[in-house]
Design a protein around this motif. Structure first.
Motif, PDB file in Angstrom:
ATOM      1  N   LEU A  74       0.757  -1.014  -0.261  1.00 50.22           N
ATOM      2  CA  LEU A  74      -0.179  -0.250   0.136  1.00 50.22           C
ATOM      3  C   LEU A  74       0.984   1.190   0.174  1.00 50.22           C
ATOM      4  N   GLY A  75       0.607   2.111  -1.365  1.00 47.75           N
ATOM      5  CA  GLY A  75       1.747   3.576  -0.748  1.00 47.75           C
ATOM      6  C   GLY A  75       0.270   4.551  -0.291  1.00 47.75           C
ATOM      7  N   MET A  76       1.446   4.941   0.631  1.00 48.01           N
ATOM      8  CA  MET A  76       0.050   5.987   1.477  1.00 48.01           C
ATOM      9  C   MET A  76       0.984   7.645   0.599  1.00 48.01           C
ATOM     10  N   PRO A  84      -0.799  16.396   8.156  1.00 50.20           N
ATOM     11  CA  PRO A  84      -0.033  15.485   9.337  1.00 50.20           C
ATOM     12  C   PRO A  84      -1.211  14.140  10.068  1.00 50.20           C
ATOM     13  N   SER A  85      -1.327  13.128  10.129  1.00 48.73           N
ATOM     14  CA  SER A  85      -2.089  12.422  11.205  1.00 48.73           C
ATOM     15  C   SER A  85      -1.001  11.495  11.689  1.00 48.73           C
ATOM     16  N   LEU A  86      -1.857  11.066  13.252  1.00 46.18           N
ATOM     17  CA  LEU A  86      -1.845  10.497  14.091  1.00 46.18           C
ATOM     18  C   LEU A  86      -2.243   8.535  13.722  1.00 46.18           C
ATOM     19  N   ARG A  87      -3.658   8.616  13.264  1.00 44.39           N
ATOM     20  CA  ARG A  87      -4.518   7.285  13.624  1.00 44.39           C
ATOM     21  C   ARG A  87      -4.978   7.217  12.238  1.00 44.39           C
ATOM     22  N   THR A  88      -5.001   7.474  11.124  1.00 47.47           N
ATOM     23  CA  THR A  88      -4.645   7.299   9.132  1.00 47.47           C
ATOM     24  C   THR A  88      -3.390   6.266   9.127  1.00 47.47           C
ATOM     25  N   ARG A  89      -2.762   7.269   9.476  1.00 46.30           N
ATOM     26  CA  ARG A  89      -0.770   6.488   9.482  1.00 46.30           C
ATOM     27  C   ARG A  89      -1.058   5.361  10.052  1.00 46.30           C
ATOM     28  N   SER A 148      -1.352  -8.062   7.773  1.00 45.20           N
ATOM     29  CA  SER A 148      -1.602  -9.014   7.277  1.00 45.20           C
ATOM     30  C   SER A 148      -0.960  -9.751   6.069  1.00 45.20           C
ATOM     31  N   GLY A 149       0.724  -9.258   6.395  1.00 46.50           N
ATOM     32  CA  GLY A 149       1.520 -10.064   5.476  1.00 46.50           C
ATOM     33  C   GLY A 149       1.604  -9.196   4.479  1.00 46.50           C
ATOM     34  N   GLY A 150       1.259  -7.724   4.868  1.00 40.80           N
ATOM     35  CA  GLY A 150       2.310  -6.984   3.864  1.00 40.80           C
ATOM     36  C   GLY A 150       3.281  -5.549   3.901  1.00 40.80           C
ATOM     37  N   HIS A 151       2.968  -4.252   3.099  1.00 46.62           N
ATOM     38  CA  HIS A 151       3.951  -3.743   3.893  1.00 46.62           C
ATOM     39  C   HIS A 151       3.146  -1.929   3.193  1.00 46.62           C
ATOM     40  N   ALA A 152       4.156  -0.862   4.220  1.00 46.73           N
ATOM     41  CA  ALA A 152       3.169   0.165   3.240  1.00 46.73           C
ATOM     42  C   ALA A 152       3.458   1.498   3.338  1.00 46.73           C
ATOM     43  N   ILE A 153       4.466   1.552   2.333  1.00 50.25           N
ATOM     44  CA  ILE A 153       5.495   3.046   1.299  1.00 50.25           C
ATOM     45  C   ILE A 153       4.331   4.399   1.744  1.00 50.25           C
ATOM     46  N   VAL A 154       5.301   5.038   3.159  1.00 46.27           N
ATOM     47  CA  VAL A 154       4.579   6.346   3.963  1.00 46.27           C
ATOM     48  C   VAL A 154       5.203   7.700   2.620  1.00 46.27           C
ATOM     49  N   LEU A 155       4.496   8.045   2.362  1.00 46.91           N
ATOM     50  CA  LEU A 155       5.303   9.032   1.322  1.00 46.91           C
ATOM     51  C   LEU A 155       4.522  10.833   2.268  1.00 46.91           C
TER      52      LEU A 155
END
Ligand code: CP
Length: 334
Positions: free
Chosen positions: A39-41, A46-51, A61-68
């Motif tokens: 998941l690209g984000m 700003p965010s606390l909960r969403t991020r 769930s076995g995946g990855h997230a990339i935060v930009l």
């Protein structure tokens, strides 16, 4: 390929499907459903909960997230068609969205209102620019018009508390703040609760009306689900007998003719709208209190309401994880 940037993308039927799966997986974990998925984000704000909740969904769930974070180690992004890019925005969404789509399996975007007014927010320019140019499922992590994942989490919290949301009397009340906030959260609570068949009462001071198009969509959902939507300038009237009280601040319907100081003064003049236990006592005995967070204590909501056992704000925040896990799976499966 499906996107989820507005409740309209799924309608009442989709809301039911996503919430049912979220509830089922809350008691029986589904395992590595996003194995090897990314998941690209993209965060403009700003965010606390969403991020954290989206990232946790992917990691658990076995995946990855990339935060930009746009503008912080990532190029500032332009969304306007035909823009002459001679200022600080070095990359256009026309390139950024398809490039990211080649590298990730789903894309989330957070882009708040730019403060250009309700008509501009209705057009939701940045999230819709992504929508035009992505080639993978797009999910809103809050845009100018809506915060639909928050709306789903809010309704899941109501369902868990009361068993059903059909004809459940709930109040969305305006609350004070030091500055005018966007309408994405109140819009999404209204739309989600109406899509879930609630009897929604919206209370706000004069001049703080939600956009007519949002109200029309909520009306259509209420008609389809046997719910209802009513509006009042009388907070006490709205709270009477409500089973849930959702507090949120938002800015006036129009700022035309108001200097920024005037808007702050206008909002300060309604300081008495801050929910207190006295106000909550007008609701049903078993009424719960909801807020999307973050919240400014003793400006927007009193300590006594937030710290009372009837407050469900922490459960509500956790439910972001559960609805988003279900939603991302739904987006990938259709
Ligand atoms: N409710 C919500 O979206 O929280 P954050 O702004 O911290 O993500």
């Amino acid at each position: 390929m499906r996107h989820f940037t507005r409740i309209q993308d799924v309608g009442p039927e989709g809301v039911e499907t996503i919430l049912a799966q979220a509830a089922a997986w809350k008691s029986q974990k589904p395992g590595a459903i996003f194995q090897s998925r990314i998941l690209g984000m993209v965060f403009f704000n700003p965010s606390l909960r969403t991020r954290t909740s989206f990232e946790a969904v992917m990691l658990r769930s076995g995946g990855h997230a990339i935060v930009l974070d746009v503008g912080n180690g990532v190029w500032k992004l332009e969304d306007r068609p035909g823009a002459v890019m001679n200022a600080d925005r070095a990359e256009h969404i026309k390139e950024a969205a398809p490039v990211l789509s080649r590298l990730v399996d789903m894309l989330g975007v957070r882009t708040f209102s730019a403060g250009g007014g309700d008509e501009e927010d209705e057009l939701d320019p940045v999230i819709n620019a992504f929508r035009r140019h992505v080639t993978v499922p797009l999910v809103s992590m809050e845009s100018a018009r809506e915060h639909p994942c928050q709306g789903l989490a809010d309704v899941l919290t109501l369902r868990e508390t009361f068993g059903t949301t059909k004809k459940l009397p709930v109040t969305l009340t305006w609350a004070p703040h030091i500055k005018p906030l966007p309408k994405a959260v109140p819009n999404s609570f209204l739309l989600s609760a109406a899509a879930a068949g609630c009897e929604v009462r919206v209370a706000h001071p004069p001049g703080f009306e939600l956009h007519p198009q949002v109200r029309a969509e909520a009306e259509a959902y209420a008609k389809a689900t046997g719910g209802s939507v009513t509006y009042t300038h009388d907070q006490d009237e709205a709270l009477a007998g409500s089973r849930a009280v959702y507090a949120k601040s938002w800015g006036p319907a129009t700022r035309a003719g108001h200097a920024p100081g005037d808007v702050a003064a206008l909002m300060a003049s309604y300081a008495g709208w801050m929910p207190t236990r006295k106000a909550m006592s007008r609701a049903a005995k078993d009424a719960i209190f909801l807020h999307c967070l973050p919240v400014r204590r003793n400006v927007e909501v009193s300590d006594e309401v937030l710290d009372h056992p009837s407050s469900r704000v922490i459960d509500e925040a956790e439910n972001r994880f559960h609805v988003q896990r279900s939603l991302l799976h739904w987006l990938q499966s259709t």
